[in-house]
Scaffold this motif. Sequence first.
Motif, PDB file in Angstrom:
ATOM      1  N   HIS A   1       6.876 -31.150 -92.692  1.00  0.00           N
ATOM      2  CA  HIS A   1       6.534 -29.870 -92.073  1.00  0.00           C
ATOM      3  C   HIS A   1       5.278 -29.356 -92.754  1.00  0.00           C
ATOM      4  O   HIS A   1       5.215 -29.287 -93.978  1.00  0.00           O
ATOM      5  CB  HIS A   1       7.675 -28.863 -92.256  1.00  0.00           C
ATOM      6  N   VAL A   2       4.271 -29.013 -91.968  1.00  0.00           N
ATOM      7  CA  VAL A   2       3.043 -28.425 -92.498  1.00  0.00           C
ATOM      8  C   VAL A   2       2.901 -27.051 -91.858  1.00  0.00           C
ATOM      9  O   VAL A   2       2.913 -26.922 -90.638  1.00  0.00           O
ATOM     10  CB  VAL A   2       1.809 -29.288 -92.178  1.00  0.00           C
ATOM     11  N   GLY A   3       2.810 -26.040 -92.701  1.00  0.00           N
ATOM     12  CA  GLY A   3       2.629 -24.681 -92.184  1.00  0.00           C
ATOM     13  C   GLY A   3       3.643 -23.712 -92.759  1.00  0.00           C
ATOM     14  O   GLY A   3       4.275 -23.982 -93.776  1.00  0.00           O
ATOM     15  N   SER A   4       3.780 -22.609 -92.096  1.00  0.00           N
ATOM     16  CA  SER A   4       4.608 -21.511 -92.577  1.00  0.00           C
ATOM     17  C   SER A   4       6.039 -21.944 -92.870  1.00  0.00           C
ATOM     18  O   SER A   4       6.679 -22.600 -92.045  1.00  0.00           O
ATOM     19  CB  SER A   4       4.647 -20.385 -91.537  1.00  0.00           C
ATOM     20  N   PRO A   5       6.566 -21.538 -94.044  1.00  0.00           N
ATOM     21  CA  PRO A   5       7.967 -21.843 -94.346  1.00  0.00           C
ATOM     22  C   PRO A   5       8.928 -21.170 -93.377  1.00  0.00           C
ATOM     23  O   PRO A   5      10.061 -21.606 -93.214  1.00  0.00           O
ATOM     24  CB  PRO A   5       8.163 -21.320 -95.771  1.00  0.00           C
ATOM     25  N   PHE A   6       8.465 -20.111 -92.710  1.00  0.00           N
ATOM     26  CA  PHE A   6       9.321 -19.415 -91.751  1.00  0.00           C
ATOM     27  C   PHE A   6       9.581 -20.258 -90.503  1.00  0.00           C
ATOM     28  O   PHE A   6      10.457 -19.925 -89.696  1.00  0.00           O
ATOM     29  CB  PHE A   6       8.715 -18.069 -91.367  1.00  0.00           C
ATOM     30  N   LEU A   7       8.837 -21.359 -90.332  1.00  0.00           N
ATOM     31  CA  LEU A   7       9.023 -22.243 -89.175  1.00  0.00           C
ATOM     32  C   LEU A   7       9.658 -23.577 -89.553  1.00  0.00           C
ATOM     33  O   LEU A   7       9.794 -24.453 -88.699  1.00  0.00           O
ATOM     34  CB  LEU A   7       7.676 -22.477 -88.486  1.00  0.00           C
ATOM     35  N   GLU A   8      10.066 -23.728 -90.819  1.00  0.00           N
ATOM     36  CA  GLU A   8      10.674 -24.988 -91.259  1.00  0.00           C
ATOM     37  C   GLU A   8      11.915 -25.338 -90.447  1.00  0.00           C
ATOM     38  O   GLU A   8      12.221 -26.512 -90.243  1.00  0.00           O
ATOM     39  CB  GLU A   8      11.045 -24.926 -92.741  1.00  0.00           C
ATOM     40  N   HIS A   9      12.645 -24.326 -89.990  1.00  0.00           N
ATOM     41  CA  HIS A   9      13.875 -24.596 -89.233  1.00  0.00           C
ATOM     42  C   HIS A   9      13.592 -25.436 -87.988  1.00  0.00           C
ATOM     43  O   HIS A   9      14.434 -26.229 -87.566  1.00  0.00           O
ATOM     44  CB  HIS A   9      14.588 -23.290 -88.868  1.00  0.00           C
TER      45      HIS A   9
ATOM     46  N   GLU B   1      28.758 -37.927 -96.624  1.00  0.00           N
ATOM     47  CA  GLU B   1      28.819 -38.534 -97.963  1.00  0.00           C
ATOM     48  C   GLU B   1      27.836 -39.701 -98.079  1.00  0.00           C
ATOM     49  O   GLU B   1      27.247 -39.921 -99.114  1.00  0.00           O
ATOM     50  CB  GLU B   1      30.237 -39.028 -98.252  1.00  0.00           C
ATOM     51  N   LYS B   2      27.673 -40.433 -96.993  1.00  0.00           N
ATOM     52  CA  LYS B   2      26.809 -41.613 -97.003  1.00  0.00           C
ATOM     53  C   LYS B   2      25.348 -41.252 -96.723  1.00  0.00           C
ATOM     54  O   LYS B   2      24.440 -41.829 -97.306  1.00  0.00           O
ATOM     55  CB  LYS B   2      27.312 -42.616 -95.957  1.00  0.00           C
ATOM     56  N   TYR B   3      25.126 -40.292 -95.827  1.00  0.00           N
ATOM     57  CA  TYR B   3      23.776 -39.901 -95.413  1.00  0.00           C
ATOM     58  C   TYR B   3      23.526 -38.465 -95.848  1.00  0.00           C
ATOM     59  O   TYR B   3      23.823 -37.525 -95.123  1.00  0.00           O
ATOM     60  CB  TYR B   3      23.601 -40.053 -93.899  1.00  0.00           C
ATOM     61  N   ARG B   4      22.991 -38.323 -97.041  1.00  0.00           N
ATOM     62  CA  ARG B   4      22.743 -37.006 -97.614  1.00  0.00           C
ATOM     63  C   ARG B   4      21.396 -36.470 -97.164  1.00  0.00           C
ATOM     64  O   ARG B   4      20.499 -37.227 -96.807  1.00  0.00           O
ATOM     65  CB  ARG B   4      22.808 -37.099 -99.131  1.00  0.00           C
ATOM     66  N   SER B   5      21.262 -35.163 -97.189  1.00  0.00           N
ATOM     67  CA  SER B   5      20.012 -34.510 -96.800  1.00  0.00           C
ATOM     68  C   SER B   5      19.306 -33.960 -98.037  1.00  0.00           C
ATOM     69  O   SER B   5      19.945 -33.488 -98.969  1.00  0.00           O
ATOM     70  CB  SER B   5      20.293 -33.364 -95.827  1.00  0.00           C
ATOM     71  N   TYR B   6      17.976 -34.020 -98.002  1.00  0.00           N
ATOM     72  CA  TYR B   6      17.151 -33.571 -99.115  1.00  0.00           C
ATOM     73  C   TYR B   6      15.975 -32.762 -98.567  1.00  0.00           C
ATOM     74  O   TYR B   6      15.582 -32.936 -97.425  1.00  0.00           O
ATOM     75  CB  TYR B   6      16.572 -34.761 -99.895  1.00  0.00           C
ATOM     76  N   GLY B   7      15.427 -31.941 -99.393  1.00  0.00           N
ATOM     77  CA  GLY B   7      14.205 -31.215 -99.055  1.00  0.00           C
ATOM     78  C   GLY B   7      13.296 -31.197-100.265  1.00  0.00           C
ATOM     79  O   GLY B   7      13.745 -30.912-101.372  1.00  0.00           O
ATOM     80  N   ILE B   8      12.045 -31.520-100.074  1.00  0.00           N
ATOM     81  CA  ILE B   8      11.086 -31.553-101.174  1.00  0.00           C
ATOM     82  C   ILE B   8       9.860 -30.743-100.775  1.00  0.00           C
ATOM     83  O   ILE B   8       9.289 -30.944 -99.696  1.00  0.00           O
ATOM     84  CB  ILE B   8      10.663 -33.002-101.500  1.00  0.00           C
ATOM     85  N   HIS B   9       9.464 -29.841-101.660  1.00  0.00           N
ATOM     86  CA  HIS B   9       8.231 -29.080-101.442  1.00  0.00           C
ATOM     87  C   HIS B   9       7.103 -29.808-102.154  1.00  0.00           C
ATOM     88  O   HIS B   9       7.124 -29.966-103.366  1.00  0.00           O
ATOM     89  CB  HIS B   9       8.378 -27.650-101.977  1.00  0.00           C
ATOM     90  N   TYR B  10       6.120 -30.254-101.394  1.00  0.00           N
ATOM     91  CA  TYR B  10       4.980 -30.957-101.960  1.00  0.00           C
ATOM     92  C   TYR B  10       3.931 -29.978-102.496  1.00  0.00           C
ATOM     93  O   TYR B  10       3.077 -30.357-103.290  1.00  0.00           O
ATOM     94  CB  TYR B  10       4.325 -31.864-100.918  1.00  0.00           C
ATOM     95  N   THR B  11       3.977 -28.760-102.001  1.00  0.00           N
ATOM     96  CA  THR B  11       3.045 -27.727-102.442  1.00  0.00           C
ATOM     97  C   THR B  11       3.842 -26.530-102.932  1.00  0.00           C
ATOM     98  O   THR B  11       5.016 -26.380-102.602  1.00  0.00           O
ATOM     99  CB  THR B  11       2.123 -27.289-101.287  1.00  0.00           C
ATOM    100  N   ASP B  12       3.227 -25.682-103.710  1.00  0.00           N
ATOM    101  CA  ASP B  12       3.882 -24.499-104.255  1.00  0.00           C
ATOM    102  C   ASP B  12       3.645 -23.322-103.310  1.00  0.00           C
ATOM    103  O   ASP B  12       2.520 -22.827-103.203  1.00  0.00           O
ATOM    104  CB  ASP B  12       3.317 -24.196-105.643  1.00  0.00           C
ATOM    105  N   PRO B  13       4.690 -22.855-102.619  1.00  0.00           N
ATOM    106  CA  PRO B  13       4.498 -21.776-101.638  1.00  0.00           C
ATOM    107  C   PRO B  13       4.074 -20.451-102.267  1.00  0.00           C
ATOM    108  O   PRO B  13       3.599 -19.568-101.571  1.00  0.00           O
ATOM    109  CB  PRO B  13       5.864 -21.666-100.953  1.00  0.00           C
ATOM    110  N   ARG B  14       4.215 -20.336-103.579  1.00  0.00           N
ATOM    111  CA  ARG B  14       3.790 -19.099-104.248  1.00  0.00           C
ATOM    112  C   ARG B  14       2.276 -18.990-104.340  1.00  0.00           C
ATOM    113  O   ARG B  14       1.747 -17.874-104.423  1.00  0.00           O
ATOM    114  CB  ARG B  14       4.396 -19.014-105.647  1.00  0.00           C
TER     115      ARG B  14
END
Length: 72
Positions: free
Chosen positions: A18-26, A45-58
């Motif tokens: 996702h590139v852009g506003s965090p308010f549109l990540e959904h 249990e087998k297929y876990r979900s992850y989220g990684i921020h590549y940039t610092d939103p602050r």
Amino acid sequence: MKVEIVQFPMTKVAVVEHVGSPFLEHETVKKLIAWKLENRLLDGEKYRSYGIHYTDPRITPPSHIVTGKQIG
């Protein structure tokens, strides 16, 4: 905030970025969930979900924020 670093086996993941506003990540997450359902990766249990921020939103302008949503 308490942070815990854990080790786990190498895991293959499917990624949608996702590139852009965090308010549109959904909207990006909805696409990944649709792909997960379409490919019958339903076992949480087998297929876990992850989220990684590549940039610092602050400190990154909203139009340049990059996050990755993964299933592995």
